[in-house]
Design a protein around this motif. Structure first.
Motif, PDB file in Angstrom:
ATOM      1  N   TYR A  71     -77.208  68.241  -8.667  1.00  0.00           N
ATOM      2  CA  TYR A  71     -78.032  68.253  -7.175  1.00  0.00           C
ATOM      3  C   TYR A  71     -79.213  68.714  -7.990  1.00  0.00           C
ATOM      4  CZ  TYR A  71     -78.454  67.907  -2.047  1.00  0.00           C
ATOM      5  OH  TYR A  71     -79.146  68.161  -1.251  1.00  0.00           O
ATOM      6  N   ILE A  72     -78.797  69.908  -8.222  1.00  0.00           N
ATOM      7  CA  ILE A  72     -79.755  71.064  -8.510  1.00  0.00           C
ATOM      8  C   ILE A  72     -80.902  70.206  -9.550  1.00  0.00           C
ATOM      9  CG2 ILE A  72     -80.601  73.488  -9.045  1.00  0.00           C
ATOM     10  CD1 ILE A  72     -78.040  74.414  -8.524  1.00  0.00           C
ATOM     11  N   ALA A  73     -81.002  69.948 -10.387  1.00  0.00           N
ATOM     12  CA  ALA A  73     -81.933  69.603 -10.949  1.00  0.00           C
ATOM     13  C   ALA A  73     -82.376  67.816 -10.279  1.00  0.00           C
ATOM     14  CB  ALA A  73     -80.726  68.880 -12.354  1.00  0.00           C
ATOM     15  N   GLY A  74     -81.531  67.097  -9.518  1.00  0.00           N
ATOM     16  CA  GLY A  74     -82.608  66.418  -8.119  1.00  0.00           C
ATOM     17  C   GLY A  74     -81.613  65.098  -8.431  1.00  0.00           C
ATOM     18  N   LYS A  75     -80.680  64.813  -8.583  1.00  0.00           N
ATOM     19  CA  LYS A  75     -80.508  63.955  -9.131  1.00  0.00           C
ATOM     20  C   LYS A  75     -79.120  63.912  -7.845  1.00  0.00           C
ATOM     21  CE  LYS A  75     -78.830  63.488 -14.455  1.00  0.00           C
ATOM     22  NZ  LYS A  75     -78.643  63.912 -15.042  1.00  0.00           N
ATOM     23  N   ARG A  76     -79.782  63.273  -6.528  1.00  0.00           N
ATOM     24  CA  ARG A  76     -78.766  63.691  -5.895  1.00  0.00           C
ATOM     25  C   ARG A  76     -78.669  62.015  -4.731  1.00  0.00           C
ATOM     26  NH1 ARG A  76     -84.404  67.682  -3.797  1.00  0.00           N
ATOM     27  NH2 ARG A  76     -83.452  69.023  -5.984  1.00  0.00           N
ATOM     28  N   LYS A  77     -79.180  61.619  -5.194  1.00  0.00           N
ATOM     29  CA  LYS A  77     -79.047  59.604  -4.928  1.00  0.00           C
ATOM     30  C   LYS A  77     -77.521  59.628  -4.102  1.00  0.00           C
ATOM     31  CE  LYS A  77     -80.255  55.663  -3.600  1.00  0.00           C
ATOM     32  NZ  LYS A  77     -80.478  55.782  -2.157  1.00  0.00           N
ATOM     33  N   SER A  78     -76.876  59.855  -5.218  1.00  0.00           N
ATOM     34  CA  SER A  78     -75.512  59.398  -4.302  1.00  0.00           C
ATOM     35  C   SER A  78     -74.526  60.808  -4.188  1.00  0.00           C
ATOM     36  CB  SER A  78     -74.555  59.037  -6.415  1.00  0.00           C
ATOM     37  OG  SER A  78     -74.814  60.153  -6.951  1.00  0.00           O
ATOM     38  N   TYR A  79     -75.355  61.746  -3.997  1.00  0.00           N
ATOM     39  CA  TYR A  79     -74.660  62.697  -3.317  1.00  0.00           C
ATOM     40  C   TYR A  79     -74.757  63.003  -2.604  1.00  0.00           C
ATOM     41  CZ  TYR A  79     -73.275  64.142  -7.953  1.00  0.00           C
ATOM     42  OH  TYR A  79     -73.099  64.596  -9.374  1.00  0.00           O
ATOM     43  N   TYR A  80     -73.406  63.594  -1.458  1.00  0.00           N
ATOM     44  CA  TYR A  80     -73.984  63.937   0.002  1.00  0.00           C
ATOM     45  C   TYR A  80     -74.880  65.546   0.094  1.00  0.00           C
ATOM     46  CZ  TYR A  80     -73.604  64.878   5.358  1.00  0.00           C
ATOM     47  OH  TYR A  80     -72.930  65.544   5.519  1.00  0.00           O
ATOM     48  N   ASN A  81     -75.804  66.081   0.776  1.00  0.00           N
ATOM     49  CA  ASN A  81     -76.101  67.306   0.321  1.00  0.00           C
ATOM     50  C   ASN A  81     -74.801  68.103   0.216  1.00  0.00           C
ATOM     51  OD1 ASN A  81     -77.150  70.293   1.523  1.00  0.00           O
ATOM     52  ND2 ASN A  81     -78.805  68.501   1.886  1.00  0.00           N
ATOM     53  N   PHE A  82     -74.737  69.177  -0.434  1.00  0.00           N
ATOM     54  CA  PHE A  82     -73.801  70.298  -0.838  1.00  0.00           C
ATOM     55  C   PHE A  82     -73.292  71.411   0.616  1.00  0.00           C
ATOM     56  CE2 PHE A  82     -73.454  69.498  -4.992  1.00  0.00           C
ATOM     57  CZ  PHE A  82     -72.603  68.244  -5.406  1.00  0.00           C
ATOM     58  N   PHE A  83     -74.554  71.286   1.339  1.00  0.00           N
ATOM     59  CA  PHE A  83     -75.028  72.414   2.260  1.00  0.00           C
ATOM     60  C   PHE A  83     -73.972  71.933   3.337  1.00  0.00           C
ATOM     61  CE2 PHE A  83     -78.827  73.519  -0.432  1.00  0.00           C
ATOM     62  CZ  PHE A  83     -78.198  74.406  -1.036  1.00  0.00           C
ATOM     63  N   TYR A  84     -74.266  70.409   3.673  1.00  0.00           N
ATOM     64  CA  TYR A  84     -73.758  70.344   5.194  1.00  0.00           C
ATOM     65  C   TYR A  84     -72.041  69.732   4.661  1.00  0.00           C
ATOM     66  CZ  TYR A  84     -78.424  68.346   6.308  1.00  0.00           C
ATOM     67  OH  TYR A  84     -79.827  68.699   6.252  1.00  0.00           O
ATOM     68  N   LEU A  85     -71.861  69.413   3.692  1.00  0.00           N
ATOM     69  CA  LEU A  85     -70.402  69.724   3.079  1.00  0.00           C
ATOM     70  C   LEU A  85     -69.855  70.855   3.219  1.00  0.00           C
ATOM     71  CD1 LEU A  85     -68.600  67.856   1.883  1.00  0.00           C
ATOM     72  CD2 LEU A  85     -68.937  68.486  -0.783  1.00  0.00           C
ATOM     73  N   ILE A  86     -70.539  71.612   3.055  1.00  0.00           N
ATOM     74  CA  ILE A  86     -69.597  73.105   3.095  1.00  0.00           C
ATOM     75  C   ILE A  86     -69.617  73.584   4.900  1.00  0.00           C
ATOM     76  CG2 ILE A  86     -70.188  75.464   3.161  1.00  0.00           C
ATOM     77  CD1 ILE A  86     -71.486  75.372   0.464  1.00  0.00           C
ATOM     78  N   PHE A  87     -70.365  72.951   5.278  1.00  0.00           N
ATOM     79  CA  PHE A  87     -70.273  73.246   6.583  1.00  0.00           C
ATOM     80  C   PHE A  87     -69.218  72.305   7.543  1.00  0.00           C
ATOM     81  CE2 PHE A  87     -72.407  71.882  10.661  1.00  0.00           C
ATOM     82  CZ  PHE A  87     -72.743  73.044  11.628  1.00  0.00           C
ATOM     83  N   ILE A  88     -69.685  71.102   7.505  1.00  0.00           N
ATOM     84  CA  ILE A  88     -68.536  69.956   7.861  1.00  0.00           C
ATOM     85  C   ILE A  88     -66.970  70.749   7.257  1.00  0.00           C
ATOM     86  CG2 ILE A  88     -67.681  67.756   7.705  1.00  0.00           C
ATOM     87  CD1 ILE A  88     -70.288  66.949   7.399  1.00  0.00           C
ATOM     88  N   ILE A  89     -66.548  71.288   6.541  1.00  0.00           N
ATOM     89  CA  ILE A  89     -65.640  72.253   5.871  1.00  0.00           C
ATOM     90  C   ILE A  89     -65.072  73.193   6.476  1.00  0.00           C
ATOM     91  CG2 ILE A  89     -64.132  73.186   3.693  1.00  0.00           C
ATOM     92  CD1 ILE A  89     -65.424  70.525   2.036  1.00  0.00           C
ATOM     93  N   GLY A  90     -66.237  73.907   6.860  1.00  0.00           N
ATOM     94  CA  GLY A  90     -65.679  75.127   7.257  1.00  0.00           C
ATOM     95  C   GLY A  90     -65.174  74.843   9.134  1.00  0.00           C
ATOM     96  N   ARG A  91     -66.271  73.981   9.408  1.00  0.00           N
ATOM     97  CA  ARG A  91     -65.776  73.273  10.856  1.00  0.00           C
ATOM     98  C   ARG A  91     -64.527  73.166  10.945  1.00  0.00           C
ATOM     99  NH1 ARG A  91     -70.618  69.708  13.406  1.00  0.00           N
ATOM    100  NH2 ARG A  91     -70.298  68.523  11.242  1.00  0.00           N
ATOM    101  N   VAL A  92     -64.742  71.739  10.101  1.00  0.00           N
ATOM    102  CA  VAL A  92     -62.836  71.093  10.232  1.00  0.00           C
ATOM    103  C   VAL A  92     -62.012  72.929  10.304  1.00  0.00           C
ATOM    104  CG1 VAL A  92     -61.370  69.956   8.874  1.00  0.00           C
ATOM    105  CG2 VAL A  92     -63.324  69.425   9.078  1.00  0.00           C
ATOM    106  N   LEU A  93     -62.451  73.262   9.129  1.00  0.00           N
ATOM    107  CA  LEU A  93     -60.684  74.619   8.721  1.00  0.00           C
ATOM    108  C   LEU A  93     -60.877  76.063  10.246  1.00  0.00           C
ATOM    109  CD1 LEU A  93     -62.249  76.158   4.932  1.00  0.00           C
ATOM    110  CD2 LEU A  93     -59.728  74.529   5.809  1.00  0.00           C
ATOM    111  N   PHE A  94     -62.314  75.730  10.364  1.00  0.00           N
ATOM    112  CA  PHE A  94     -62.340  76.719  11.975  1.00  0.00           C
ATOM    113  C   PHE A  94     -61.702  76.066  12.641  1.00  0.00           C
ATOM    114  CE2 PHE A  94     -64.585  78.148  15.965  1.00  0.00           C
ATOM    115  CZ  PHE A  94     -63.965  79.539  15.432  1.00  0.00           C
ATOM    116  N   PHE A  95     -61.696  74.716  13.366  1.00  0.00           N
ATOM    117  CA  PHE A  95     -60.967  73.833  14.532  1.00  0.00           C
ATOM    118  C   PHE A  95     -59.923  73.863  14.116  1.00  0.00           C
ATOM    119  CE2 PHE A  95     -65.766  73.104  15.095  1.00  0.00           C
ATOM    120  CZ  PHE A  95     -66.085  74.139  16.937  1.00  0.00           C
ATOM    121  N   SER A  96     -59.306  73.863  13.152  1.00  0.00           N
ATOM    122  CA  SER A  96     -58.088  73.600  12.458  1.00  0.00           C
ATOM    123  C   SER A  96     -57.104  74.324  12.983  1.00  0.00           C
ATOM    124  CB  SER A  96     -57.626  72.589  11.377  1.00  0.00           C
ATOM    125  OG  SER A  96     -57.736  73.999  10.516  1.00  0.00           O
ATOM    126  N   GLU A  97     -57.231  75.945  13.378  1.00  0.00           N
ATOM    127  CA  GLU A  97     -56.538  77.256  13.396  1.00  0.00           C
ATOM    128  C   GLU A  97     -55.752  77.168  14.754  1.00  0.00           C
ATOM    129  OE1 GLU A  97     -58.345  80.482  11.518  1.00  0.00           O
ATOM    130  OE2 GLU A  97     -58.182  80.028   9.831  1.00  0.00           O
TER     131      GLU A  97
END
Length: 97
Positions: A71-97
């Motif tokens: 992803y950092i090297a520029g091969k981004r076509k097949s990957y979802y943005n890592f920053f959003y992935l962390i954000f989504i996982i954080g929201r799921v964990l926050f609201f699941s407690e």
């Protein structure tokens, strides 16, 4: 960026125009910066879940270093943005407690 003729960072084919004709990745793989992340990527990522979310989760769980370096090297076509992935996982964990 000059769109005349470059090499695709994802599949290493020659690019003519704004997108790679072989894999579809954008020729403009901008440098990652906080200002661009906030101004463009957060708004786009919150409302669009279209870029390989399940593939990215699988890669992060099975080959985390390889996926991040791609992803950092520029091969981004097949990957979802890592920053959003962390954000989504954080929201799921926050609201699941």
């Amino acid at each position: 960026m000059n769109f005349d003729s470059t090499t695709c960072l994802n599949c290493h084919k020659e690019i003519h125009g704004k997108y790679c004709s072989h894999c579809g990745q954008s020729a403009d793989t901008h440098r990652l910066s906080l200002s661009h992340f906030i101004a463009h990527d957060v708004v786009h990522g919150v409302f669009h879940l279209d870029k390989g979310l399940l593939f990215t989760i699988k890669q992060v769980l099975t080959r985390p270093g390889y996926a991040a370096m791609d992803y950092i090297a520029g091969k981004r076509k097949s990957y979802y943005n890592f920053f959003y992935l962390i954000f989504i996982i954080g929201r799921v964990l926050f609201f699941s407690e």
